[in-house]
Enzyme design. Structure first.
Site, PDB file in Angstrom:
ATOM      1  N   SER A 116      -3.918   4.686 -53.028  1.00  0.00           N
ATOM      2  CA  SER A 116      -4.523   4.798 -54.355  1.00  0.00           C
ATOM      3  C   SER A 116      -3.918   3.814 -55.347  1.00  0.00           C
ATOM      4  CB  SER A 116      -4.274   6.218 -54.866  1.00  0.00           C
ATOM      5  OG  SER A 116      -4.634   6.346 -56.207  1.00  0.00           O
ATOM      6  N   TYR A 140       1.448  12.864 -57.457  1.00  0.00           N
ATOM      7  CA  TYR A 140       0.383  12.381 -56.567  1.00  0.00           C
ATOM      8  C   TYR A 140       0.602  10.911 -56.222  1.00  0.00           C
ATOM      9  CZ  TYR A 140      -4.037  10.484 -55.035  1.00  0.00           C
ATOM     10  OH  TYR A 140      -4.992   9.800 -54.324  1.00  0.00           O
ATOM     11  N   LYS A 144       1.687   9.131 -52.524  1.00  0.00           N
ATOM     12  CA  LYS A 144       0.939   8.078 -51.830  1.00  0.00           C
ATOM     13  C   LYS A 144       1.827   6.853 -51.582  1.00  0.00           C
ATOM     14  CE  LYS A 144      -3.158   9.721 -51.024  1.00  0.00           C
ATOM     15  NZ  LYS A 144      -3.728   9.720 -49.669  1.00  0.00           N
ATOM     16  N   PHE A 168      -9.465   2.139 -56.102  1.00  0.00           N
ATOM     17  CA  PHE A 168      -9.552   2.362 -57.536  1.00  0.00           C
ATOM     18  C   PHE A 168     -10.463   3.588 -57.711  1.00  0.00           C
ATOM     19  CE2 PHE A 168      -6.906  -0.822 -59.643  1.00  0.00           C
ATOM     20  CZ  PHE A 168      -6.307  -1.303 -58.489  1.00  0.00           C
TER      21      PHE A 168
HETATM   22  N1  UFG Z   1     -12.230  11.412 -68.265  1.00  0.00           N
HETATM   23  C1  UFG Z   1     -12.770  11.895 -69.449  1.00  0.00           C
HETATM   24  N2  UFG Z   1     -13.329  13.127 -69.427  1.00  0.00           N
HETATM   25  C2  UFG Z   1     -13.382  13.904 -68.312  1.00  0.00           C
HETATM   26  C3  UFG Z   1     -12.836  13.392 -67.111  1.00  0.00           C
HETATM   27  C4  UFG Z   1     -12.257  12.145 -67.121  1.00  0.00           C
HETATM   28  O1  UFG Z   1     -12.730  11.252 -70.471  1.00  0.00           O
HETATM   29  O2  UFG Z   1     -13.890  15.037 -68.383  1.00  0.00           O
HETATM   30  C5  UFG Z   1     -11.634  10.069 -68.295  1.00  0.00           C
HETATM   31  C6  UFG Z   1     -10.189  10.055 -67.802  1.00  0.00           C
HETATM   32  O3  UFG Z   1      -9.321  10.355 -68.867  1.00  0.00           O
HETATM   33  C7  UFG Z   1     -10.070   8.621 -67.286  1.00  0.00           C
HETATM   34  C8  UFG Z   1     -11.483   8.294 -66.791  1.00  0.00           C
HETATM   35  O4  UFG Z   1     -12.347   9.250 -67.407  1.00  0.00           O
HETATM   36  O5  UFG Z   1      -9.758   7.769 -68.334  1.00  0.00           O
HETATM   37  C9  UFG Z   1     -11.621   8.454 -65.295  1.00  0.00           C
HETATM   38  O6  UFG Z   1     -11.094   9.719 -64.946  1.00  0.00           O
HETATM   39  P1  UFG Z   1     -11.217  10.351 -63.486  1.00  0.00           P
HETATM   40  O7  UFG Z   1     -10.541  11.681 -63.536  1.00  0.00           O
HETATM   41  O8  UFG Z   1     -12.625  10.266 -63.025  1.00  0.00           O
HETATM   42  O9  UFG Z   1     -10.399   9.337 -62.604  1.00  0.00           O
HETATM   43  P2  UFG Z   1      -8.895   8.886 -62.763  1.00  0.00           P
HETATM   44  O10 UFG Z   1      -8.944   7.453 -63.160  1.00  0.00           O
HETATM   45  O11 UFG Z   1      -8.055   9.773 -63.560  1.00  0.00           O
HETATM   46  O12 UFG Z   1      -8.416   9.177 -61.280  1.00  0.00           O
HETATM   47  C10 UFG Z   1      -8.656   8.328 -60.221  1.00  0.00           C
HETATM   48  C11 UFG Z   1      -8.582   9.081 -58.912  1.00  0.00           C
HETATM   49  C12 UFG Z   1      -7.220   9.658 -58.735  1.00  0.00           C
HETATM   50  C13 UFG Z   1      -6.209   8.599 -58.871  1.00  0.00           C
HETATM   51  C14 UFG Z   1      -6.392   7.891 -60.191  1.00  0.00           C
HETATM   52  C15 UFG Z   1      -5.462   6.741 -60.380  1.00  0.00           C
HETATM   53  O13 UFG Z   1      -9.538  10.096 -58.910  1.00  0.00           O
HETATM   54  O14 UFG Z   1      -7.132  10.250 -57.448  1.00  0.00           O
HETATM   55  O15 UFG Z   1      -7.697   7.350 -60.252  1.00  0.00           O
HETATM   56  O16 UFG Z   1      -5.277   6.554 -61.756  1.00  0.00           O
HETATM   57  F1  UFG Z   1      -4.972   9.131 -58.857  1.00  0.00           F
END
Ligand code: UFG
Length: 329
Positions: A116, A140, A144, A168
């Site tokens: 990741s 997490y 990884k 990503f």
């Molecule tokens: N977000 C919102 N509202 C929501 C959910 C998410 O604004 O209800 C934002 C988050 O704050 C983030 C973006 O949308 O800025 C993407 O969020 P996700 O939860 O979809 O994905 P992440 O980037 O947090 O997570 C992903 C993978 C993880 C991994 C991470 C690495 O799903 O497994 O990238 O940063 F760890």
């Protein structure tokens, strides 16, 4: 090739099984079905078992004689990893140790690991190349990174070939509607936005609008799950004995949360209510891949990862195809 796909009943694992079958390989899924789905296993046998069960893995390898392993078996909620780090290290790190042990017992010499961009933490600059220091900021991401380190050391010591694929933001769904994203609870942005469009929730919260980005919301690199799947097939054929390599899988283009919401409104034709909220702890402002190495070495390029296509496929899954999924599976 016969490929043991641990965690193959999950979101990215199941799409990879389909890509393996399309490329002429036989996927054998090994999954404890804690978060995976039996209905998503369609391209080969399903063996029910846990990644930390050496006897179960060993028995599966003895019977199916795989040529290679792809490991998706992992826990992947950042927030949960902070609350229950021991579970994350047990599954994601100890599970990797157990899997490598079983591989050695059965003379299986090639492994591809699902890793990741969370291993990079908050990078000093984007786009992120593979040589960017890996300083994860949550259990997490650390689990990884540790799994990668275990794999690298074991590959060097015993002559196995290992490849870590650092995803990503995985999103989208199978174009044919046979597979899609199905998490409980759902925490990812695109499915949550589409649940609002489908009338399943009344709004989506935007976690922070004061980031140092052009529109103030976080930027991520959304990559189509079908593109991730094809990278695993390419990785299998480049896995060299005694070597370890890591590849970023992303598009090199970042989209902000506001852009995702706007694109989802255009694709679905629905007025999606988005409410500005506070930052979510631990979110880096921008994560965008430099995937040049995957392009050069694996010959991989993301062919389906336009944001509109990603969202359209996820929407088709949610509104049309998912209805065929058996309840409770
Ligand atoms: N977000 C919102 N509202 C929501 C959910 C998410 O604004 O209800 C934002 C988050 O704050 C983030 C973006 O949308 O800025 C993407 O969020 P996700 O939860 O979809 O994905 P992440 O980037 O947090 O997570 C992903 C993978 C993880 C991994 C991470 C690495 O799903 O497994 O990238 O940063 F760890």
């Amino acid at each position: 090739m016969r490929v043991l796909v641990t965690g193959g009943a999950g979101y990215i694992g199941s799409h990879t099984c389909k890509a393996l079958a399309e490329a002429g390989h036989t996927p054998i899924v090994y999954d404890n079905l804690r978060t995976g789905h039996a209905w998503a296993v369609k391209w080969g046998p399903l063996e029910h078992g846990d990644i930390n069960d050496l006897a179960g893995l060993s028995d599966t390898m003895r019977r199916h004689r795989p040529d290679a392993v792809i490991n998706f078996a992992a826990l992947a909620y950042v927030g949960e990893s902070v609350e229950r780090p021991d579970f994350y290290y047990r599954t994601n790190v100890s599970g990797m140790v157990t899997l490598l042990q079983a591989m050695r017992l059965h003379d299986v010499n090639a492994i591809v690991l699902s890793s990741s961009c969370a291993t990079y933490g908050v990078p000093a600059r984007v786009p992120i190349g593979e040589d960017t220091p890996q300083n994860p900021i949550n259990p997490y991401g650390r689990s990884k990174r540790m799994a990668e380190e275990v794999m690298r050391d074991v590959c060097a010591a015993y002559g196995l070939g290992g490849i870590a694929l650092r995803y990503f933001n995985a999103a989208g769904a199978d174009h044919d509607g046979e597979l899609g994203e199905e998490h409980a609870p759902e925490t990812h942005l695109i499915p949550l936005v589409l649940q609002v469009a489908a009338g399943l929730r009344d709004h989506v919260s935007i976690f922070g609008t004061d980031y140092d980005t052009p529109d103030g919301t976080c930027i991520r690199d959304y990559v189509h799950v079908t593109d991730l799947a094809s990278a695993h097939v390419a990785a299998l054929s480049t896995c060299q004995p005694g070597g370890f390599s890591a590849f970023n899988l992303g598009t090199g283009r970042g989209s902000s949360i506001a852009e995702v919401v706007a694109c989802a409104r255009a694709v679905t034709g629905k007025a999606i209510v988005a409410q500005e909220g506070p930052r979510r702890p631990g979110d880096p402002p921008a994560l965008v891949a430099d995937a040049a190495r995957a392009r050069e070495v694996l010959g991989w390029s993301p062919a389906h990862s336009d944001l509109e296509k990603v969202i359209a496929d996820a929407w088709a899954w949610m509104t049309i195809h998912r209805a065929r999924v058996p309840a409770g599976g």
